[in-house]
Design a protein around this motif. Sequence first.
Motif, mmCIF file in Angstrom:
data_model
loop_
_atom_site.group_PDB
_atom_site.id
_atom_site.type_symbol
_atom_site.label_atom_id
_atom_site.label_comp_id
_atom_site.label_asym_id
_atom_site.label_seq_id
_atom_site.Cartn_x
_atom_site.Cartn_y
_atom_site.Cartn_z
ATOM 1 N N CYS A 59 33.015 41.325 37.023
ATOM 2 C CA CYS A 59 33.544 42.635 36.637
ATOM 3 C C CYS A 59 34.930 42.593 36.000
ATOM 4 O O CYS A 59 35.528 43.650 35.756
ATOM 5 C CB CYS A 59 33.564 43.571 37.845
ATOM 6 N N HIS A 60 35.459 41.394 35.768
ATOM 7 C CA HIS A 60 36.769 41.361 35.088
ATOM 8 C C HIS A 60 36.906 40.084 34.272
ATOM 9 O O HIS A 60 37.198 39.019 34.823
ATOM 10 C CB HIS A 60 37.909 41.471 36.106
ATOM 11 N N VAL A 61 36.679 40.215 32.979
ATOM 12 C CA VAL A 61 36.714 39.073 32.065
ATOM 13 C C VAL A 61 37.425 39.496 30.788
ATOM 14 O O VAL A 61 37.445 40.676 30.448
ATOM 15 C CB VAL A 61 35.251 38.625 31.774
ATOM 16 N N HIS A 62 38.036 38.534 30.106
ATOM 17 C CA HIS A 62 38.542 38.763 28.743
ATOM 18 C C HIS A 62 37.928 37.688 27.858
ATOM 19 O O HIS A 62 38.474 36.583 27.736
ATOM 20 C CB HIS A 62 40.073 38.686 28.708
ATOM 21 N N LEU A 63 36.783 37.990 27.278
ATOM 22 C CA LEU A 63 36.049 36.978 26.498
ATOM 23 C C LEU A 63 36.856 36.459 25.315
ATOM 24 O O LEU A 63 36.687 35.318 24.891
ATOM 25 C CB LEU A 63 34.736 37.569 25.974
ATOM 26 N N VAL A 174 36.666 52.975 30.572
ATOM 27 C CA VAL A 174 38.053 53.064 30.125
ATOM 28 C C VAL A 174 38.924 52.230 31.050
ATOM 29 O O VAL A 174 38.827 52.355 32.270
ATOM 30 C CB VAL A 174 38.527 54.538 30.104
ATOM 31 N N LYS A 175 39.740 51.355 30.468
ATOM 32 C CA LYS A 175 40.652 50.508 31.265
ATOM 33 C C LYS A 175 42.081 50.975 31.025
ATOM 34 O O LYS A 175 42.503 51.106 29.881
ATOM 35 C CB LYS A 175 40.485 49.045 30.816
ATOM 36 N N VAL A 176 42.801 51.215 32.115
ATOM 37 C CA VAL A 176 44.185 51.686 31.998
ATOM 38 C C VAL A 176 45.138 50.772 32.761
ATOM 39 O O VAL A 176 44.749 50.132 33.737
ATOM 40 C CB VAL A 176 44.334 53.124 32.561
ATOM 41 N N GLU A 236 41.930 46.954 39.705
ATOM 42 C CA GLU A 236 41.930 45.552 39.295
ATOM 43 C C GLU A 236 43.164 44.875 39.886
ATOM 44 O O GLU A 236 44.271 45.392 39.752
ATOM 45 C CB GLU A 236 41.952 45.450 37.771
ATOM 46 N N HIS A 237 42.979 43.763 40.541
ATOM 47 C CA HIS A 237 44.039 42.949 41.187
ATOM 48 C C HIS A 237 44.464 43.538 42.539
ATOM 49 O O HIS A 237 44.237 42.927 43.560
ATOM 50 C CB HIS A 237 45.250 42.728 40.271
ATOM 51 N N GLY A 238 45.124 44.696 42.532
ATOM 52 C CA GLY A 238 45.464 45.392 43.782
ATOM 53 C C GLY A 238 46.473 44.675 44.664
ATOM 54 O O GLY A 238 46.580 44.970 45.868
ATOM 55 N N THR A 309 36.814 37.608 37.843
ATOM 56 C CA THR A 309 37.623 36.387 37.727
ATOM 57 C C THR A 309 38.940 36.582 36.992
ATOM 58 O O THR A 309 39.884 35.852 37.221
ATOM 59 C CB THR A 309 36.851 35.327 36.922
ATOM 60 N N ASP A 310 38.967 37.541 36.044
ATOM 61 C CA ASP A 310 40.032 37.601 35.028
ATOM 62 C C ASP A 310 39.929 36.380 34.102
ATOM 63 O O ASP A 310 40.941 35.926 33.547
ATOM 64 C CB ASP A 310 41.429 37.682 35.655
ATOM 65 N N ALA A 311 38.719 35.833 33.947
ATOM 66 C CA ALA A 311 38.515 34.694 33.047
ATOM 67 C C ALA A 311 39.099 35.024 31.684
ATOM 68 O O ALA A 311 38.922 36.126 31.170
ATOM 69 C CB ALA A 311 37.026 34.375 32.914
HETATM 70 ZN ZN LIG Z 1 42.640 41.075 33.148
#
Ligand SMILES: [Zn+2]
Length: 400
Positions: A59-63, A174-176, A236-238, A309-311
């Motif tokens: 649920c958290h990637v930056h391709l 939407v990501k903020v 995200e992260h928290g 992951t924040d991959a």
């Molecule tokens: Zn990220």
Amino acid sequence: MLWLGGGQVFDVESGRFRSAAIGIEGDQIHSIADAPRPGREDRVLDASGCFLLPGLIDCHVHLAMPTDEADPSAVAGWPDALIAIYAMKAAERTLLGGTTTVRDCGGWNYVEMAVRKAIKRGWCIGPRLFLAGRLLSITTGGVDYYPGMYEVANGPDEVRAAARRQLARGADFVKVMATGAMLSPENEDARAIQFTLEELKAAAEIAHDNFKHMAAHAHACQGILNAVEAGADSIEHGTYADEQALRLMAERKVTLVPTFCATTSMLHDPKVSASMPPHLHERLVASREIRQQMVRQAHRLGVPIAMGTDAGTPGNHHGDNVDECIAMVEEAGLSPADSLRAATLHGARLLRQEDKLGSLAPGRFADIIATRANPLDDIRALKRLALVMKGGVAHLNALS
Ligand SMILES: [Zn+2]
């Protein structure tokens, strides 16, 4: 029809395996039976000794972010075409690593939208992509680090317009940025509030009015409280969430996406770790234990946790996404079953796709991975896959 027989099938609700066969028709699971019941035209794939799970959901990637760059801002000058080629290969590696669905939490000038089109047309392979487009942010130094990823908006009206622009481009959510980031210039503080409550409410309003969800990047506790108050669906992260914030998240069923790999994977890559700008390295290391404790407490309090992951961050390689499942067990004390649930069912719920993804049942997409050893005994079994199937098509197949 294709039958996967002889294996153990994971039930995400109970967290247990049971002997069963999976019947696949087209891109969907048609039936789950005690044993294969092949008709004359049907094929049977022997999964004896294997453990079959739903394809994982990250649920958290930056391709679009290359992970061998120790300084994440290195990409700022790359042409979009080069980034698109990188993102295409990142998508392929991600799929082959067992992640069949990805939520991209910040792309790059919408090249990831083109990658999604290319996957749909069969020009390349990759997971199912749920995309944010550009992330929404106030004016901040982070924009210079990631100029293709940020959409600057100040004030509720600009935020509404910026959210609408992402949806018009094809964004699925939407990501903020509710607070500052860790991987940002020295003058940006992850504990600083960025969007105000009013701005966050404006973004959530546009997301929810369009049947989309809102993901809020937030480290600082007050930023987390603001995002939850505004109606964020995931944090995200928290990192610095306190007990009050976590209790509120549990009560309102706001999903936590912990992203351990942003630190863990960097530390495991000696080259990246040694050459990373010192202020970034320091921040990641200093917050590591705080995050571990926070996730432990979140889990205890019943906050829904989804794998992310924040991959794309330095050393956090596309394709190694299962490392987050391992980290959730080894760093935060989740049971392997809870970790697997975070990487399947909870991700599907966050994406509002639980009727199609995240479990092995008739009517779901045939997104299936197989391990040789039981991941409930050792979560690291996810590192050795015997099968990766997406929509009934095997992209990795070491079954006999
Ligand atoms: Zn990220």
